[in-house]
Design a protein around this motif. Structure first.
Motif, PDB file in Angstrom:
ATOM      1  N   MET A   1       0.835  -1.189   0.000  1.00  0.00           N
ATOM      2  CA  MET A   1       0.000   0.000   0.000  1.00  0.00           C
ATOM      3  C   MET A   1       0.879   1.251   0.000  1.00  0.00           C
ATOM      4  O   MET A   1       1.870   1.318   0.720  1.00  0.00           O
ATOM      5  CB  MET A   1      -0.911  -0.025   1.233  1.00  0.00           C
ATOM      6  CG  MET A   1      -1.883   1.099   1.287  1.00  0.00           C
ATOM      7  SD  MET A   1      -3.134   0.874   0.010  1.00  0.00           S
ATOM      8  CE  MET A   1      -4.229   2.157   0.411  1.00  0.00           C
ATOM      9  N   ILE A   2       0.531   2.220  -0.794  1.00  0.00           N
ATOM     10  CA  ILE A   2       1.288   3.466  -0.906  1.00  0.00           C
ATOM     11  C   ILE A   2       0.790   4.453   0.143  1.00  0.00           C
ATOM     12  O   ILE A   2      -0.416   4.734   0.222  1.00  0.00           O
ATOM     13  CB  ILE A   2       1.115   4.089  -2.312  1.00  0.00           C
ATOM     14  CG1 ILE A   2       1.494   3.104  -3.409  1.00  0.00           C
ATOM     15  CG2 ILE A   2       1.896   5.392  -2.428  1.00  0.00           C
ATOM     16  CD1 ILE A   2       2.933   2.693  -3.418  1.00  0.00           C
ATOM     17  N   ASP A   3       1.707   4.986   0.947  1.00  0.00           N
ATOM     18  CA  ASP A   3       1.379   6.013   1.932  1.00  0.00           C
ATOM     19  C   ASP A   3       1.774   7.366   1.334  1.00  0.00           C
ATOM     20  O   ASP A   3       2.954   7.728   1.336  1.00  0.00           O
ATOM     21  CB  ASP A   3       2.136   5.746   3.231  1.00  0.00           C
ATOM     22  CG  ASP A   3       1.825   6.759   4.318  1.00  0.00           C
ATOM     23  OD1 ASP A   3       1.199   7.798   4.042  1.00  0.00           O
ATOM     24  OD2 ASP A   3       2.236   6.498   5.478  1.00  0.00           O
ATOM     25  N   VAL A   4       0.793   8.078   0.808  1.00  0.00           N
ATOM     26  CA  VAL A   4       1.087   9.340   0.116  1.00  0.00           C
ATOM     27  C   VAL A   4       1.653  10.387   1.061  1.00  0.00           C
ATOM     28  O   VAL A   4       2.468  11.225   0.649  1.00  0.00           O
ATOM     29  CB  VAL A   4      -0.137   9.884  -0.659  1.00  0.00           C
ATOM     30  CG1 VAL A   4      -0.542   8.920  -1.757  1.00  0.00           C
ATOM     31  CG2 VAL A   4      -1.298  10.203   0.248  1.00  0.00           C
ATOM     32  N   MET A   5       1.267  10.347   2.318  1.00  0.00           N
ATOM     33  CA  MET A   5       1.810  11.322   3.273  1.00  0.00           C
ATOM     34  C   MET A   5       3.290  11.063   3.524  1.00  0.00           C
ATOM     35  O   MET A   5       4.062  12.001   3.663  1.00  0.00           O
ATOM     36  CB  MET A   5       0.998  11.314   4.560  1.00  0.00           C
ATOM     37  CG  MET A   5      -0.414  11.855   4.312  1.00  0.00           C
ATOM     38  SD  MET A   5      -1.373  12.109   5.795  1.00  0.00           S
ATOM     39  CE  MET A   5      -0.497  13.442   6.555  1.00  0.00           C
ATOM     40  N   GLN A   6       3.689   9.788   3.515  1.00  0.00           N
ATOM     41  CA  GLN A   6       5.108   9.463   3.664  1.00  0.00           C
ATOM     42  C   GLN A   6       5.907   9.951   2.452  1.00  0.00           C
ATOM     43  O   GLN A   6       7.085  10.245   2.554  1.00  0.00           O
ATOM     44  CB  GLN A   6       5.280   7.957   3.844  1.00  0.00           C
ATOM     45  CG  GLN A   6       6.691   7.551   4.176  1.00  0.00           C
ATOM     46  CD  GLN A   6       6.804   6.051   4.424  1.00  0.00           C
ATOM     47  OE1 GLN A   6       5.962   5.259   4.023  1.00  0.00           O
ATOM     48  NE2 GLN A   6       7.876   5.667   5.102  1.00  0.00           N
ATOM     49  N   LEU A   7       5.239  10.050   1.315  1.00  0.00           N
ATOM     50  CA  LEU A   7       5.880  10.568   0.105  1.00  0.00           C
ATOM     51  C   LEU A   7       5.915  12.109   0.078  1.00  0.00           C
ATOM     52  O   LEU A   7       6.498  12.700  -0.831  1.00  0.00           O
ATOM     53  CB  LEU A   7       5.150  10.063  -1.141  1.00  0.00           C
ATOM     54  CG  LEU A   7       5.214   8.560  -1.396  1.00  0.00           C
ATOM     55  CD1 LEU A   7       4.308   8.185  -2.567  1.00  0.00           C
ATOM     56  CD2 LEU A   7       6.643   8.114  -1.657  1.00  0.00           C
ATOM     57  N   GLY A   8       5.267  12.737   1.045  1.00  0.00           N
ATOM     58  CA  GLY A   8       5.292  14.197   1.140  1.00  0.00           C
ATOM     59  C   GLY A   8       4.077  14.903   0.564  1.00  0.00           C
ATOM     60  O   GLY A   8       4.089  16.124   0.397  1.00  0.00           O
ATOM     61  N   TRP A   9       3.011  14.166   0.290  1.00  0.00           N
ATOM     62  CA  TRP A   9       1.790  14.752  -0.276  1.00  0.00           C
ATOM     63  C   TRP A   9       0.707  14.828   0.789  1.00  0.00           C
ATOM     64  O   TRP A   9       0.652  14.001   1.678  1.00  0.00           O
ATOM     65  CB  TRP A   9       1.283  13.908  -1.444  1.00  0.00           C
ATOM     66  CG  TRP A   9       2.277  13.715  -2.531  1.00  0.00           C
ATOM     67  CD1 TRP A   9       3.011  12.583  -2.767  1.00  0.00           C
ATOM     68  CD2 TRP A   9       2.677  14.652  -3.527  1.00  0.00           C
ATOM     69  NE1 TRP A   9       3.831  12.764  -3.850  1.00  0.00           N
ATOM     70  CE2 TRP A   9       3.647  14.032  -4.337  1.00  0.00           C
ATOM     71  CE3 TRP A   9       2.304  15.960  -3.816  1.00  0.00           C
ATOM     72  CZ2 TRP A   9       4.252  14.666  -5.414  1.00  0.00           C
ATOM     73  CZ3 TRP A   9       2.906  16.600  -4.896  1.00  0.00           C
ATOM     74  CH2 TRP A   9       3.864  15.969  -5.674  1.00  0.00           C
ATOM     75  N   GLU A  10      -0.170  15.792   0.651  1.00  0.00           N
ATOM     76  CA  GLU A  10      -1.348  15.888   1.508  1.00  0.00           C
ATOM     77  C   GLU A  10      -2.392  14.911   0.964  1.00  0.00           C
ATOM     78  O   GLU A  10      -2.796  15.017  -0.194  1.00  0.00           O
ATOM     79  CB  GLU A  10      -1.903  17.312   1.509  1.00  0.00           C
ATOM     80  CG  GLU A  10      -0.962  18.337   2.105  1.00  0.00           C
ATOM     81  CD  GLU A  10      -0.728  18.116   3.592  1.00  0.00           C
ATOM     82  OE1 GLU A  10      -1.645  17.661   4.294  1.00  0.00           O
ATOM     83  OE2 GLU A  10       0.401  18.393   4.051  1.00  0.00           O
ATOM     84  N   ALA A  11      -2.834  13.975   1.778  1.00  0.00           N
ATOM     85  CA  ALA A  11      -3.741  12.921   1.326  1.00  0.00           C
ATOM     86  C   ALA A  11      -5.044  13.478   0.761  1.00  0.00           C
ATOM     87  O   ALA A  11      -5.589  12.929  -0.200  1.00  0.00           O
ATOM     88  CB  ALA A  11      -4.038  11.952   2.466  1.00  0.00           C
ATOM     89  N   ASP A  12      -5.542  14.577   1.321  1.00  0.00           N
ATOM     90  CA  ASP A  12      -6.822  15.118   0.867  1.00  0.00           C
ATOM     91  C   ASP A  12      -6.736  15.865  -0.459  1.00  0.00           C
ATOM     92  O   ASP A  12      -7.753  16.328  -0.981  1.00  0.00           O
ATOM     93  CB  ASP A  12      -7.470  15.991   1.938  1.00  0.00           C
ATOM     94  CG  ASP A  12      -6.632  17.196   2.324  1.00  0.00           C
ATOM     95  OD1 ASP A  12      -5.432  17.238   1.995  1.00  0.00           O
ATOM     96  OD2 ASP A  12      -7.185  18.104   2.975  1.00  0.00           O
ATOM     97  N   THR A  13      -5.538  15.991  -1.021  1.00  0.00           N
ATOM     98  CA  THR A  13      -5.408  16.656  -2.326  1.00  0.00           C
ATOM     99  C   THR A  13      -5.163  15.667  -3.470  1.00  0.00           C
ATOM    100  O   THR A  13      -5.115  16.071  -4.629  1.00  0.00           O
ATOM    101  CB  THR A  13      -4.270  17.694  -2.318  1.00  0.00           C
ATOM    102  OG1 THR A  13      -3.014  17.030  -2.148  1.00  0.00           O
ATOM    103  CG2 THR A  13      -4.480  18.740  -1.234  1.00  0.00           C
ATOM    104  N   VAL A  14      -5.010  14.393  -3.139  1.00  0.00           N
ATOM    105  CA  VAL A  14      -4.773  13.381  -4.164  1.00  0.00           C
ATOM    106  C   VAL A  14      -6.091  13.095  -4.880  1.00  0.00           C
ATOM    107  O   VAL A  14      -7.144  12.987  -4.258  1.00  0.00           O
ATOM    108  CB  VAL A  14      -4.202  12.087  -3.556  1.00  0.00           C
ATOM    109  CG1 VAL A  14      -4.037  11.009  -4.618  1.00  0.00           C
ATOM    110  CG2 VAL A  14      -2.865  12.372  -2.878  1.00  0.00           C
ATOM    111  N   GLY A  15      -6.012  12.998  -6.197  1.00  0.00           N
ATOM    112  CA  GLY A  15      -7.197  12.695  -6.988  1.00  0.00           C
ATOM    113  C   GLY A  15      -7.794  13.936  -7.622  1.00  0.00           C
ATOM    114  O   GLY A  15      -7.182  15.002  -7.654  1.00  0.00           O
ATOM    115  N   GLU A  16      -8.997  13.783  -8.125  1.00  0.00           N
ATOM    116  CA  GLU A  16      -9.710  14.872  -8.785  1.00  0.00           C
ATOM    117  C   GLU A  16     -10.303  15.802  -7.732  1.00  0.00           C
ATOM    118  O   GLU A  16     -10.944  15.342  -6.792  1.00  0.00           O
ATOM    119  CB  GLU A  16     -10.825  14.302  -9.674  1.00  0.00           C
ATOM    120  CG  GLU A  16     -11.571  15.328 -10.476  1.00  0.00           C
ATOM    121  CD  GLU A  16     -10.719  15.987 -11.555  1.00  0.00           C
ATOM    122  OE1 GLU A  16     -11.018  17.142 -11.905  1.00  0.00           O
ATOM    123  OE2 GLU A  16      -9.765  15.358 -12.048  1.00  0.00           O
TER     124      GLU A  16
END
Length: 159
Positions: A1-16
């Protein structure tokens, strides 16, 4: 599973996201797809202009796209897949293989923008490498690069 926050992204901004609330310029993780062997393809929005407000001219988009193609191939040769134009004329889609760290992408994007500022010509803007080689402007690409660089501290403020 990819943890987008660990990659430095805000989870609520991923996607459309609702384009009425987007801020520009920004850089955001749009999506990712993990293959059965664990490899991941990441799609990143490089938004230049505010949606439904200001649009890039075809000349601006074309020249800037050439620089992004040249730069991501140069700085991320193992990861770069493609750069695509947003049909709404407000930015670009960056597609990367096995590299989704926000900091790495931001750092390379910043290098490319700085390269644009010191460039003497648009890469690949010749009859042998471009299907519309007369439709380029180094000056317009440099103006865009300057504006996006000036907003560097806000690139993750998506909405």
């Amino acid at each position: 599973m990819i943890d987008v926050m660990q990659l430095g992204w805000e989870a609520d901004t991923v996607g459309e996201l609702d384009h009425r609330i987007l801020k520009a310029p920004h850089v955001k993780l749009r999506s990712f797809t993990q293959g059965p062997a664990g490899d991941v393809v990441y799609a990143v929005d490089l938004r230049i202009n505010q949606p439904n407000s200001i649009f890039l001219s075809t000349t601006e988009m074309h020249s800037f796209e050439h620089f992004l193609l040249w730069g991501f191939q140069k700085y991320m040769p193992q990861n770069f897949i493609s750069i695509g134009l947003m049909g709404c004329q407000t930015g670009f889609y960056l597609v990367l293989f096995n590299e989704g760290h926000a900091k790495a992408i931001f750092d390379v994007y910043e290098k490319i923008l700085n390269d644009i500022l010191t460039a003497r010509e648009v890469p690949y803007a010749n009859i042998a490498q471009c299907g519309n080689y007369k439709n380029h402007s180094l000056e317009l690409a440099q103006q865009l690069a300057k504006r996006v660089l000036e907003a560097r501290s806000n690139w993750q403020q998506v909405a």
